[in-house]
Scaffold this motif. Structure first.
Motif, PDB file in Angstrom:
ATOM      1  N   THR A   1       1.837  41.841 -12.114  1.00 40.99           N
ATOM      2  CA  THR A   1       0.385  42.110 -12.454  1.00 40.99           C
ATOM      3  C   THR A   1       0.307  41.679 -13.847  1.00 40.99           C
ATOM      4  N   GLY A   2       1.294  41.219 -14.571  1.00 36.16           N
ATOM      5  CA  GLY A   2       1.473  40.851 -15.946  1.00 36.16           C
ATOM      6  C   GLY A   2       0.730  39.111 -15.889  1.00 36.16           C
ATOM      7  N   LEU A   3       0.859  38.708 -17.220  1.00 35.84           N
ATOM      8  CA  LEU A   3       0.153  37.138 -17.495  1.00 35.84           C
ATOM      9  C   LEU A   3       0.610  36.236 -16.697  1.00 35.84           C
ATOM     10  N   VAL A   4       1.922  36.207 -16.571  1.00 39.70           N
ATOM     11  CA  VAL A   4       2.525  35.062 -15.699  1.00 39.70           C
ATOM     12  C   VAL A   4       2.580  35.269 -14.282  1.00 39.70           C
ATOM     13  N   GLY A   5       2.884  36.712 -13.923  1.00 35.33           N
ATOM     14  CA  GLY A   5       3.028  37.361 -12.524  1.00 35.33           C
ATOM     15  C   GLY A   5       1.457  37.025 -11.928  1.00 35.33           C
TER      16      GLY A   5
ATOM     17  N   ILE B   1       7.497  44.511  -6.868  1.00 32.94           N
ATOM     18  CA  ILE B   1       8.541  45.700  -7.175  1.00 32.94           C
ATOM     19  C   ILE B   1       7.744  46.173  -8.647  1.00 32.94           C
ATOM     20  N   SER B   2       7.149  47.517  -8.641  1.00 31.61           N
ATOM     21  CA  SER B   2       6.681  48.031  -9.812  1.00 31.61           C
ATOM     22  C   SER B   2       6.625  49.477  -9.608  1.00 31.61           C
ATOM     23  N   ARG B   3       6.294  50.196 -10.732  1.00 25.14           N
ATOM     24  CA  ARG B   3       6.068  51.466 -10.892  1.00 25.14           C
ATOM     25  C   ARG B   3       5.015  52.007 -10.162  1.00 25.14           C
TER      26      ARG B   3
ATOM     27  N   THR C   1       8.209  32.097   3.363  1.00 26.54           N
ATOM     28  CA  THR C   1       9.456  32.623   2.621  1.00 26.54           C
ATOM     29  C   THR C   1       9.065  33.705   1.891  1.00 26.54           C
ATOM     30  N   LYS C   2       9.864  34.732   1.889  1.00 25.74           N
ATOM     31  CA  LYS C   2       9.792  36.166   1.186  1.00 25.74           C
ATOM     32  C   LYS C   2      10.025  36.213  -0.140  1.00 25.74           C
ATOM     33  N   ILE C   3       9.397  36.280  -1.158  1.00 21.62           N
ATOM     34  CA  ILE C   3       9.723  36.457  -2.327  1.00 21.62           C
ATOM     35  C   ILE C   3       9.611  38.099  -3.145  1.00 21.62           C
ATOM     36  N   LEU C   4      10.388  38.449  -3.617  1.00 26.25           N
ATOM     37  CA  LEU C   4      10.565  39.846  -4.102  1.00 26.25           C
ATOM     38  C   LEU C   4      10.249  39.549  -5.792  1.00 26.25           C
ATOM     39  N   VAL C   5       9.334  40.184  -6.262  1.00 22.48           N
ATOM     40  CA  VAL C   5       8.891  39.947  -7.675  1.00 22.48           C
ATOM     41  C   VAL C   5       8.688  41.160  -8.524  1.00 22.48           C
ATOM     42  N   THR C   6       9.097  41.029  -9.599  1.00 23.59           N
ATOM     43  CA  THR C   6       8.732  41.906 -10.565  1.00 23.59           C
ATOM     44  C   THR C   6       7.650  41.536 -11.532  1.00 23.59           C
ATOM     45  N   GLY C   7       6.847  42.252 -11.990  1.00 21.06           N
ATOM     46  CA  GLY C   7       5.760  41.446 -13.087  1.00 21.06           C
ATOM     47  C   GLY C   7       4.611  40.868 -12.618  1.00 21.06           C
TER      48      GLY C   7
ATOM     49  N   GLN D   1      14.161  36.165   0.467  1.00 19.53           N
ATOM     50  CA  GLN D   1      15.148  34.987   0.247  1.00 19.53           C
ATOM     51  C   GLN D   1      15.367  34.362  -1.242  1.00 19.53           C
ATOM     52  N   VAL D   2      14.174  35.127  -1.915  1.00 15.78           N
ATOM     53  CA  VAL D   2      14.151  34.817  -3.423  1.00 15.78           C
ATOM     54  C   VAL D   2      13.769  36.145  -4.276  1.00 15.78           C
ATOM     55  N   VAL D   3      14.569  36.297  -5.208  1.00 10.17           N
ATOM     56  CA  VAL D   3      14.168  37.427  -6.283  1.00 10.17           C
ATOM     57  C   VAL D   3      13.805  36.735  -7.674  1.00 10.17           C
ATOM     58  N   LEU D   4      12.620  37.094  -8.177  1.00  8.64           N
ATOM     59  CA  LEU D   4      12.224  36.975  -9.296  1.00  8.64           C
ATOM     60  C   LEU D   4      11.816  37.934 -10.361  1.00  8.64           C
ATOM     61  N   HIS D   5      12.362  37.746 -11.560  1.00  5.75           N
ATOM     62  CA  HIS D   5      12.103  39.262 -12.529  1.00  5.75           C
ATOM     63  C   HIS D   5      11.298  38.425 -13.538  1.00  5.75           C
ATOM     64  N   MET D   6       9.819  38.875 -13.518  1.00  6.35           N
ATOM     65  CA  MET D   6       9.117  38.283 -14.295  1.00  6.35           C
ATOM     66  C   MET D   6       8.308  39.363 -15.174  1.00  6.35           C
ATOM     67  N   ALA D   7       8.775  40.722 -15.091  1.00  4.76           N
ATOM     68  CA  ALA D   7       8.415  41.757 -15.870  1.00  4.76           C
ATOM     69  C   ALA D   7       8.655  41.637 -17.152  1.00  4.76           C
ATOM     70  N   GLY D   8       8.068  42.109 -18.250  1.00  5.95           N
ATOM     71  CA  GLY D   8       8.397  42.114 -19.714  1.00  5.95           C
ATOM     72  C   GLY D   8       7.661  42.942 -20.461  1.00  5.95           C
ATOM     73  N   LYS D   9       7.933  43.116 -21.789  1.00  6.40           N
ATOM     74  CA  LYS D   9       7.178  44.264 -22.661  1.00  6.40           C
ATOM     75  C   LYS D   9       6.388  43.058 -23.519  1.00  6.40           C
TER      76      LYS D   9
END
Length: 81
Positions: free
Chosen positions: A11-15, A31-33, A3-9, A55-63
């Protein structure tokens, strides 16, 4: 086929923990800068999502600078997507 998951964040703690736990079972696409995508650019994000076939998009980026978010609420609101 994974399963393909597109993810932000990723490189962070949770990610980063998410990656450790699931990278063998899923195909993770970041997905990142660092790979040329600004998550504040709606058009760029929509293009990445539509072309990724994820199939899934997760947004885990945060300040992480909570004090900075309190000081500059206008800028913080821009990035709270």
């Amino acid at each position: 086929m994974k399963t393909k998951i597109l993810v932000t964040g990723l490189t962070g703690l949770v990610g980063s923990r998410f990656t450790e736990l699931l990278e063998d079972a899923y195909e993770l696409q970041v997905i990142s800068r660092t790979n040329g995508v600004d998550i504040l650019d709606k058009t760029a994000i929509l293009n990445v999502i539509s072309s990724s076939q994820a199939q899934v998009v997760l947004h885990m980026a945060g300040k992480t600078n909570v004090d900075g978010c309190e000081i500059d609420k206008v800028e913080d609101k821009k990035s709270s997507i």
